[in-house]
Design a protein around this motif. Structure first.
Motif, mmCIF file in Angstrom:
data_model
loop_
_atom_site.group_PDB
_atom_site.id
_atom_site.type_symbol
_atom_site.label_atom_id
_atom_site.label_comp_id
_atom_site.label_asym_id
_atom_site.label_seq_id
_atom_site.Cartn_x
_atom_site.Cartn_y
_atom_site.Cartn_z
ATOM 1 N N ALA A 104 -27.179 20.889 -24.617
ATOM 2 C CA ALA A 104 -25.819 21.401 -24.794
ATOM 3 C C ALA A 104 -24.890 20.857 -23.716
ATOM 4 O O ALA A 104 -23.752 20.449 -24.008
ATOM 5 C CB ALA A 104 -25.823 22.929 -24.790
ATOM 6 N N ASP A 105 -25.352 20.814 -22.481
ATOM 7 C CA ASP A 105 -24.554 20.264 -21.382
ATOM 8 C C ASP A 105 -24.263 18.785 -21.632
ATOM 9 O O ASP A 105 -23.140 18.319 -21.430
ATOM 10 C CB ASP A 105 -25.296 20.452 -20.052
ATOM 11 C CG ASP A 105 -24.519 19.927 -18.868
ATOM 12 O OD1 ASP A 105 -23.293 20.180 -18.777
ATOM 13 O OD2 ASP A 105 -25.126 19.257 -18.003
ATOM 14 N N ALA A 106 -25.274 18.057 -22.089
ATOM 15 C CA ALA A 106 -25.109 16.630 -22.367
ATOM 16 C C ALA A 106 -24.086 16.405 -23.474
ATOM 17 O O ALA A 106 -23.178 15.575 -23.346
ATOM 18 C CB ALA A 106 -26.451 16.008 -22.750
ATOM 19 N N GLU A 107 -24.213 17.146 -24.555
ATOM 20 C CA GLU A 107 -23.293 16.967 -25.681
ATOM 21 C C GLU A 107 -21.871 17.369 -25.300
ATOM 22 O O GLU A 107 -20.909 16.726 -25.714
ATOM 23 C CB GLU A 107 -23.816 17.721 -26.897
ATOM 24 C CG GLU A 107 -25.069 17.054 -27.450
ATOM 25 C CD GLU A 107 -25.729 17.799 -28.595
ATOM 26 O OE1 GLU A 107 -25.425 18.998 -28.806
ATOM 27 O OE2 GLU A 107 -26.570 17.179 -29.274
ATOM 28 N N GLU A 108 -21.742 18.406 -24.485
ATOM 29 C CA GLU A 108 -20.418 18.815 -24.008
ATOM 30 C C GLU A 108 -19.776 17.711 -23.166
ATOM 31 O O GLU A 108 -18.561 17.521 -23.182
ATOM 32 C CB GLU A 108 -20.537 20.101 -23.188
ATOM 33 C CG GLU A 108 -19.207 20.645 -22.723
ATOM 34 C CD GLU A 108 -19.363 21.957 -21.987
ATOM 35 O OE1 GLU A 108 -18.794 22.075 -20.890
ATOM 36 O OE2 GLU A 108 -20.049 22.861 -22.506
ATOM 37 N N ALA A 109 -20.613 16.941 -22.452
ATOM 38 C CA ALA A 109 -20.120 15.835 -21.624
ATOM 39 C C ALA A 109 -19.901 14.558 -22.435
ATOM 40 O O ALA A 109 -19.513 13.534 -21.887
ATOM 41 C CB ALA A 109 -21.104 15.562 -20.480
ATOM 42 N N GLY A 110 -20.188 14.601 -23.746
ATOM 43 C CA GLY A 110 -19.985 13.439 -24.600
ATOM 44 C C GLY A 110 -21.146 12.476 -24.645
ATOM 45 O O GLY A 110 -21.009 11.350 -25.127
ATOM 46 N N VAL A 111 -22.308 12.899 -24.163
ATOM 47 C CA VAL A 111 -23.495 12.050 -24.172
ATOM 48 C C VAL A 111 -24.035 11.954 -25.596
ATOM 49 O O VAL A 111 -24.116 12.957 -26.315
ATOM 50 C CB VAL A 111 -24.585 12.604 -23.217
ATOM 51 C CG1 VAL A 111 -25.860 11.784 -23.283
ATOM 52 C CG2 VAL A 111 -24.051 12.664 -21.783
ATOM 53 N N ASN A 112 -24.409 10.743 -26.014
ATOM 54 C CA ASN A 112 -24.970 10.495 -27.341
ATOM 55 C C ASN A 112 -26.474 10.790 -27.320
ATOM 56 O O ASN A 112 -27.291 9.892 -27.180
ATOM 57 C CB ASN A 112 -24.708 9.044 -27.751
ATOM 58 C CG ASN A 112 -25.308 8.694 -29.094
ATOM 59 O OD1 ASN A 112 -25.614 9.564 -29.902
ATOM 60 N ND2 ASN A 112 -25.496 7.409 -29.322
ATOM 61 N N VAL A 113 -26.830 12.059 -27.445
ATOM 62 C CA VAL A 113 -28.233 12.478 -27.419
ATOM 63 C C VAL A 113 -28.846 12.213 -28.788
ATOM 64 O O VAL A 113 -28.485 12.864 -29.770
ATOM 65 C CB VAL A 113 -28.380 13.960 -27.033
ATOM 66 C CG1 VAL A 113 -29.852 14.373 -27.043
ATOM 67 C CG2 VAL A 113 -27.747 14.233 -25.679
ATOM 68 N N VAL A 114 -29.788 11.261 -28.838
ATOM 69 C CA VAL A 114 -30.421 10.933 -30.119
ATOM 70 C C VAL A 114 -31.591 11.851 -30.441
ATOM 71 O O VAL A 114 -31.924 12.037 -31.603
ATOM 72 C CB VAL A 114 -30.869 9.455 -30.188
ATOM 73 C CG1 VAL A 114 -29.666 8.531 -30.125
ATOM 74 C CG2 VAL A 114 -31.866 9.115 -29.101
ATOM 75 N N ASP A 115 -32.217 12.417 -29.392
ATOM 76 C CA ASP A 115 -33.323 13.347 -29.614
ATOM 77 C C ASP A 115 -33.762 13.935 -28.285
ATOM 78 O O ASP A 115 -33.422 13.418 -27.221
ATOM 79 C CB ASP A 115 -34.501 12.648 -30.286
ATOM 80 C CG ASP A 115 -35.368 13.612 -31.104
ATOM 81 O OD1 ASP A 115 -35.140 14.842 -31.042
ATOM 82 O OD2 ASP A 115 -36.269 13.132 -31.806
ATOM 83 N N THR A 116 -34.541 15.011 -28.381
ATOM 84 C CA THR A 116 -35.131 15.641 -27.198
ATOM 85 C C THR A 116 -36.613 15.891 -27.465
ATOM 86 O O THR A 116 -37.042 15.957 -28.620
ATOM 87 C CB THR A 116 -34.456 16.984 -26.870
ATOM 88 O OG1 THR A 116 -34.674 17.898 -27.952
ATOM 89 C CG2 THR A 116 -32.969 16.817 -26.616
ATOM 90 N N LEU A 117 -37.353 16.049 -26.382
ATOM 91 C CA LEU A 117 -38.774 16.367 -26.491
ATOM 92 C C LEU A 117 -39.167 17.290 -25.349
ATOM 93 O O LEU A 117 -39.013 16.929 -24.175
ATOM 94 C CB LEU A 117 -39.631 15.094 -26.431
ATOM 95 C CG LEU A 117 -41.143 15.309 -26.415
ATOM 96 C CD1 LEU A 117 -41.624 16.014 -27.683
ATOM 97 C CD2 LEU A 117 -41.859 13.977 -26.227
ATOM 98 N N ALA A 118 -39.646 18.470 -25.691
ATOM 99 C CA ALA A 118 -40.164 19.428 -24.722
ATOM 100 C C ALA A 118 -41.643 19.643 -25.033
ATOM 101 O O ALA A 118 -41.993 20.084 -26.126
ATOM 102 C CB ALA A 118 -39.397 20.739 -24.811
ATOM 103 N N VAL A 119 -42.495 19.308 -24.088
ATOM 104 C CA VAL A 119 -43.947 19.403 -24.289
ATOM 105 C C VAL A 119 -44.504 20.490 -23.373
ATOM 106 O O VAL A 119 -44.223 20.500 -22.171
ATOM 107 C CB VAL A 119 -44.628 18.050 -23.980
ATOM 108 C CG1 VAL A 119 -46.136 18.177 -24.012
ATOM 109 C CG2 VAL A 119 -44.161 17.002 -24.974
ATOM 110 N N TYR A 120 -45.295 21.388 -23.948
ATOM 111 C CA TYR A 120 -45.921 22.442 -23.162
ATOM 112 C C TYR A 120 -47.056 21.872 -22.321
ATOM 113 O O TYR A 120 -47.972 21.234 -22.852
ATOM 114 C CB TYR A 120 -46.458 23.557 -24.069
ATOM 115 C CG TYR A 120 -47.051 24.689 -23.287
ATOM 116 C CD1 TYR A 120 -46.228 25.631 -22.687
ATOM 117 C CD2 TYR A 120 -48.427 24.792 -23.108
ATOM 118 C CE1 TYR A 120 -46.764 26.660 -21.929
ATOM 119 C CE2 TYR A 120 -48.974 25.813 -22.360
ATOM 120 C CZ TYR A 120 -48.133 26.747 -21.773
ATOM 121 O OH TYR A 120 -48.669 27.757 -21.004
ATOM 122 N N ASP A 121 -46.970 22.073 -20.990
ATOM 123 C CA ASP A 121 -48.007 21.674 -20.043
ATOM 124 C C ASP A 121 -48.239 20.152 -20.086
ATOM 125 O O ASP A 121 -47.321 19.379 -20.276
ATOM 126 C CB ASP A 121 -49.289 22.457 -20.318
ATOM 127 C CG ASP A 121 -50.193 22.562 -19.089
ATOM 128 O OD1 ASP A 121 -49.727 22.335 -17.964
ATOM 129 O OD2 ASP A 121 -51.386 22.856 -19.273
#
Length: 139
Positions: A104-121
């Motif tokens: 959300a912070d990235a998109e608010e700053a205008g960053v072109n976020v193509v994807d995210t990945l959160a991996v447990y441990d």
């Protein structure tokens, strides 16, 4: 050929492992991957890259690492322009809300976020495959 900067901070080695897998995904599609620990990366070189993968684990109460990564992020987020950016990291508690907040912070700053990945441990075979696929999206 796409030149991708993979910039990360890792406390336990989990996010560092993900950075390596992201790089593998870039290279497997013919891109050039450069992996950097955030403390060793100069923001003045951001313009030298075609895309970026940024990695930081969840810290404290679901936030970015505050001493090295957060200052880098605060300086860099306005410099990506329209270039592709992927966000990744690991977490070991809660539900990984830090990634949603970061995106959300990235998109608010205008960053072109193509994807995210959160991996447990630590990344398992599925996490490895997901990280490689993330890298491939940047080529």
């Amino acid at each position: 050929m796409s030149k991708v900067a993979i910039i990360y901070w890792s406390g336990t080695g989990n996010t560092e492992a993900l950075a390596g897998f992201v790089a593998d995904g870039v290279v497997e599609l013919g891109g050039e991957a450069e992996v950097h620990q955030v403390a060793d990366f100069e923001t003045s070189t951001l313009a030298d890259y075609d895309a970026y993968a940024l990695g930081c684990p969840a810290m404290g109460s679901e936030e970015l690492e505050s001493d090295e990564f957060q200052p880098f992020w605060d300086e860099a987020k306005s410099q990506f322009g329209g270039k592709k950016v992927a966000l990744f990291g690991s977490y070991e508690w809660a539900e990984g809300e830090w990634m949603q907040t970061w995106r959300a912070d990235a998109e608010e700053a205008g960053v072109n976020v193509v994807d995210t990945l959160a991996v447990y441990d630590a990344p398992d075979a599925e996490g490895e495959a997901q990280a490689k696929a993330l890298g491939a999206k940047l080529v």
